[in-house]
Design an enzyme around this catalytic site. Structure first.
Site, PDB file in Angstrom:
ATOM      1  N   GLN A 118       0.826  -1.209   0.000  1.00  0.00           N
ATOM      2  CA  GLN A 118       0.000   0.000   0.000  1.00  0.00           C
ATOM      3  C   GLN A 118       0.863   1.263   0.000  1.00  0.00           C
ATOM      4  O   GLN A 118       0.440   2.310  -0.470  1.00  0.00           O
ATOM      5  CB  GLN A 118      -0.930   0.020   1.222  1.00  0.00           C
ATOM      6  CG  GLN A 118      -2.006  -1.048   1.206  1.00  0.00           C
ATOM      7  CD  GLN A 118      -1.575  -2.309   1.921  1.00  0.00           C
ATOM      8  OE1 GLN A 118      -0.378  -2.576   2.069  1.00  0.00           O
ATOM      9  NE2 GLN A 118      -2.527  -3.106   2.359  1.00  0.00           N
ATOM     10  N   ASP A 138      -6.500   1.505  12.666  1.00  0.00           N
ATOM     11  CA  ASP A 138      -7.715   0.757  12.338  1.00  0.00           C
ATOM     12  C   ASP A 138      -8.640   0.638  13.544  1.00  0.00           C
ATOM     13  O   ASP A 138      -9.854   0.511  13.394  1.00  0.00           O
ATOM     14  CB  ASP A 138      -7.353  -0.621  11.785  1.00  0.00           C
ATOM     15  CG  ASP A 138      -6.757  -0.489  10.407  1.00  0.00           C
ATOM     16  OD1 ASP A 138      -5.530  -0.338  10.304  1.00  0.00           O
ATOM     17  OD2 ASP A 138      -7.520  -0.484   9.425  1.00  0.00           O
TER      18      ASP A 138
END
Lengths: 290, 290
Positions: A140, A181
């Site tokens: 990513q 997260d």
């Protein structure tokens, strides 16, 4: 938006059909991934629209769900801009700023959290460099964060994850900024696998390590990171690369999608309501309930 | 062996041609890579054969150079077996042993240094698991170390480099074993990029971190790791993967081939003459001069 789109397709005027579709799609979405808490938070918000308008007809409900989805989008953008504003003072001219994974416009409604802070500091006219962990296995960093920074014309350098320590040793990194997260009440933070290692390396080299995240990422229902479920992903992400096998047959692979960084390694959590520092718990609970 | 092969091709009986070829090939070999000191050590050994036999005819010299190359090969194998013997007691039944890059039979004349210790412990009947850092950018862990361990039927698990910290946190790693490219007098050790980070993570989790290397890797001409030249490799190794671009155009990349782990992070250096521990300097100098 997925929920709004799913109900939009319903042809029947019977509220019962809408209710069943909504329940099914919400459950499916909950099942997709266990770690990031914003997912559950957003699903719950959509669910609440239904709960508060059960007597509405189907077309009205469809419209209200779409409005709520767009509201979440707009709010997220606004929240990210505020995170940028609250955190931008951490970046100074000439800094090297390390980030891990993607916490940018591609991972949020837009602008981003960790990258939002970077964009906000850049917009102030500060000049600095961003070091981007490539973030194996799914890259990513190389693919998303690097792309965003090139679009914004912010000088950026990609490195393999195992180079971060050496770069710190060489004095190139002055600040580490990552997303999250899920953040537990005590500040323990789940984020992309590798974040924990980066946090230890930062502590070792006395480099401030900050988490940037909206309050929707706070999960005050859990006391610590021990209670955060970590997604174990398929081994092929590690044993293969772009569809090509890079390991011999017969080898196993470890592939947790996330890890948990203990709050003791975190200098501060940048939220849209300000930067929270140790002791985290009281402030995190307060801003969550505001 | 490269040197022996290069001179073997010489057709002329004139010693002057042999001398010039030898000097050229030795210089070329020295220029290939700056960090690992065994390269210079082996070139010097071959050079010494020439220095000590200048009056020999060309055919005799060719034969002596070939013999020396084979002697280095045999000695290296024997040395690696001894490193295995000296280090194998560090591994206990049920351990998880982490290694980085390849320090096995493929990186040495055979058997290996860090992997040599693993093979020796396995041959004793101990049963344990090896965790293998994939070792970006060139994936020597995934491609070489994993392959060797599968051949030897030793249970092995590949992980991306950024997972090592989390694996340590989970208590899966009891010992870390790596090889070395150059060890300075004070014990500072240059090895594949990422080793420094693994050493810090090991220290943080109180996991013993050992280096396994032959005394030919010791460079007592330098005081510390500061004097070890680090090879900077081409950015394409990071920006591309198997010939495919994985980063956007316009991005820079950092790509040092090695890093230096300070001796304070090293529990011991396993050599063919025994395990050396802090204070390293006196013992390293003694065994080098023996």
């Amino acid at each position: 938006m997925g929920i709004a789109l799913a109900v939009k397709k319903i042809q029947s005027p019977r509220p019962e059909i809408l209710r069943r579709t909504l329940e099914k799609i919400c459950e499916q979405m909950r099942q997709t991934r266990p770690t990031a808490v914003n997912l559950f938070w957003a699903v719950d918000r959509m669910k609440r629209v239904w709960d508060q308008g059960k007597s509405d007809d189907v077309e009205t409900m469809k419209k209200r769900l779409e409005e709520e989805a767009l509201r979440i989008y707009e709010e997220d953008l606004e929240i990210n801009r505020k995170i940028g504003e609250k955190g931008r003072a951490l970046i100074k001219n000439g800094y090297g700023v390390l980030t891990h994974c993607n916490a940018g416009g591609l991972a949020t409604a837009g602008f981003g959290t960790a990258l939002g802070v970077i964009y906000a500091a850049w917009a102030q006219g500060k000049r600095f460099r961003v070091f981007v962990d490539e973030t194996r296995p799914l890259l990513q960093g190389s693919r998303l964060t690097a792309w965003e920074l090139v679009q914004e014309k912010i000088p950026a350098v990609v490195l393999t994850d195992n180079m971060a320590g050496w770069l710190m040793k060489k004095g190139e990194i002055k600040l580490v900024l990552v997303g999250a997260d899920r953040i537990a009440s005590n500040g323990d933070t789940a984020n992309k696998i590798g974040t924990y290692g980066v946090a230890i390396l930062s502590k070792w080299h006395d480099i401030p390590f900050y988490v940037a995240a909206p309050t929707s990422t706070l999960d005050i229902s859990i006391a610590s990171g021990r209670d955060i479920p970590i997604e174990e992903r398929k081994p092929e992400e590690v044993t293969h690369f772009a569809g090509k096998r890079i390991t011999p047959k017969g080898i196993c692979a470890f592939n947790p999608g996330f890890d948990v960084t203990p709050h003791s390694l975190i200098r501060g959590i940048i939220t849209e309501k300000g930067i929270v520092r140790e002791p985290f718990e009281r402030t995190l609970r307060r801003i969550k309930s505001e």
